[in-house]
Design an enzyme around this catalytic site. Sequence first.
Site, short mmCIF file in Angstrom:
data_model
loop_
_atom_site.label_atom_id
_atom_site.label_comp_id
_atom_site.label_asym_id
_atom_site.label_seq_id
_atom_site.Cartn_x
_atom_site.Cartn_y
_atom_site.Cartn_z
N HIS A 1 0.61 -1.16 -0.03
CA HIS A 1 0.00 -0.05 0.12
C HIS A 1 0.81 1.37 0.10
O HIS A 1 0.14 2.47 -0.24
CB HIS A 1 -0.92 0.08 1.12
CG HIS A 1 -0.28 0.29 2.67
ND1 HIS A 1 -0.07 -0.88 3.31
CD2 HIS A 1 -0.08 1.31 3.14
CE1 HIS A 1 0.42 -0.56 4.55
NE2 HIS A 1 0.44 1.03 4.29
N ASP B 1 -0.06 -7.87 1.30
CA ASP B 1 0.42 -6.40 1.40
C ASP B 1 2.02 -6.22 1.46
O ASP B 1 2.45 -5.41 2.57
CB ASP B 1 -0.01 -5.84 2.81
CG ASP B 1 -0.04 -4.20 2.78
OD1 ASP B 1 -0.03 -3.76 1.79
OD2 ASP B 1 0.14 -3.65 3.87
N SER C 1 4.68 2.49 7.85
CA SER C 1 4.43 1.32 7.08
C SER C 1 5.63 0.90 6.17
O SER C 1 6.35 1.77 5.55
CB SER C 1 3.06 1.68 6.30
OG SER C 1 2.19 1.75 7.02
#
Length: 512
Positions: A239, A272, A355
């Site tokens: 992402h 992911d 992230s």
Amino acid sequence: MQQTRPRPLHAPDPYGTPPYGEPGPWAPAPPVQHPAAATPAQGTAMPSPAHGTAMPPEHGTPPPYAGGPMTHAAPYAPHPADQAPVPVEQQAHHAAPPLAGGSAGPGTAPGGPGFNPPPPGGPWQRYDPWNAPAPAGEQRRGTKRGRRLLVAWTAVVALVAGGIGGLVGTYLERDGSSADVELPQAGAESVKRDPGSIAGIAARALPGVVTIHVSGSDAQDTGTGFVLDSQGHILTNNHVVEPAGSSGDISVTFSGGETAKAEVIGRDSGYDLAVVKVTGVRGLKPLALGNSENVQVGDPVVAIGAPFDLANTVTSGIISAKERPITAGGEKGDGSDVSYVDALQTDAPINPGNSGGPLVDAQGRVIGINSAIRSADSGSGLEGGQAGSIGLGFAIPINQGKRVAEELINTGRATHPVIGVTLDMDYAGDGARVATKGNNGGSPVNPGGPGAKAGIEGGDVVTAVDGARVHSAEELIVKIRSHRPEDHLALTVERDGKEREVTLVLGSADGS
């Protein structure tokens, strides 16, 4: 016009006494006698109004004199030549008594030459209200009041002087005119830290952590990644790089400030995870990979990343749980962007921008990839909210990340382990129930697939994987995704109220 005293009466002076028998300057003053007691001698001449002297009135009453109620006529005084002169030190005993009008001696008029004022305290001295002595009590009270005033004024002056001194000192200090102030401080010390301390861990890990900036046609994002090898491969979240699409721009900034362009090697939304690569960069510092199977709840961990684009941020905490099944994504609505993670849970602060960054153990080895947070306003999700950390962060175990990264580097695609059945995602009971029909209306169990070979049928409910309870279809998917294709799994299956165990070998499907 100047006034003079009436001249006294005298007998003739056979020795040439001055007119009217005025005594000389050294003659002692005769005693004072009232005019009534003095009787003029026969044949004595009466005074004449010579020199402006007033004539005495009749009956021998002397005229009033300014400065006193009356004056006395002086009796005869011998000539100075008939007696020895009086020494100076004895003159005080022979001085003439004060006369009316303040005269101090014979032959001297008030205000005239040689005039001496009478001594204080005489009966006829003039009253001076400004020099009048105060009564004894008043003098004592005045003295006390004077002392009190003196003390009060001294205190006021001291206060004013102190205030002025303080203001001057403050001005000089602010103005820099006073001496410079030097505060005590510790001397130089070694910057080396224990390798097992947070500072020691951060010092080893930071050179291998990068900040990633992504911009696409309609979106941009900031995230973190870490170096996998000396060839320039960097692991991060899918992402993070997804906004770049197929034509966007990705730049990588290293901890020392160096920047390089990067390109996507492969990515997978189900895990992911994504791998990007930089070229032409020397001195890369790959991070060592740990083993997430060895991690225990309570182990200390350190998270490194760029929360809110604040690069090289280090936070610390512990592993607060493991094998925590989470799902994230789903913004597209078709389920293609949903991620299933059997995550490591940590209380190390993780925020948007963290992230893709590493979660490292006490030896500085990567044990997870920071991917999701629980926000107070948005539930669980990968970067699902901007409210910040509340102490619930989730990381993809490095064992899963290593396998996926190797597949992405080698083939550009990641494979997903499967059991070959269609699950009922709306089932509200405990466990994961196999649907009664497939997505296309066919059989819910793929013929010849791992599930069919293990004897699984539509409507069966899977309640455990390798002895670990599962409570939903999402949890079963998470448990399966945490393994590799061809791994053997033991499933506990409930059918018609009875449980039985089946064993199957996981199949493989290409990821997206």
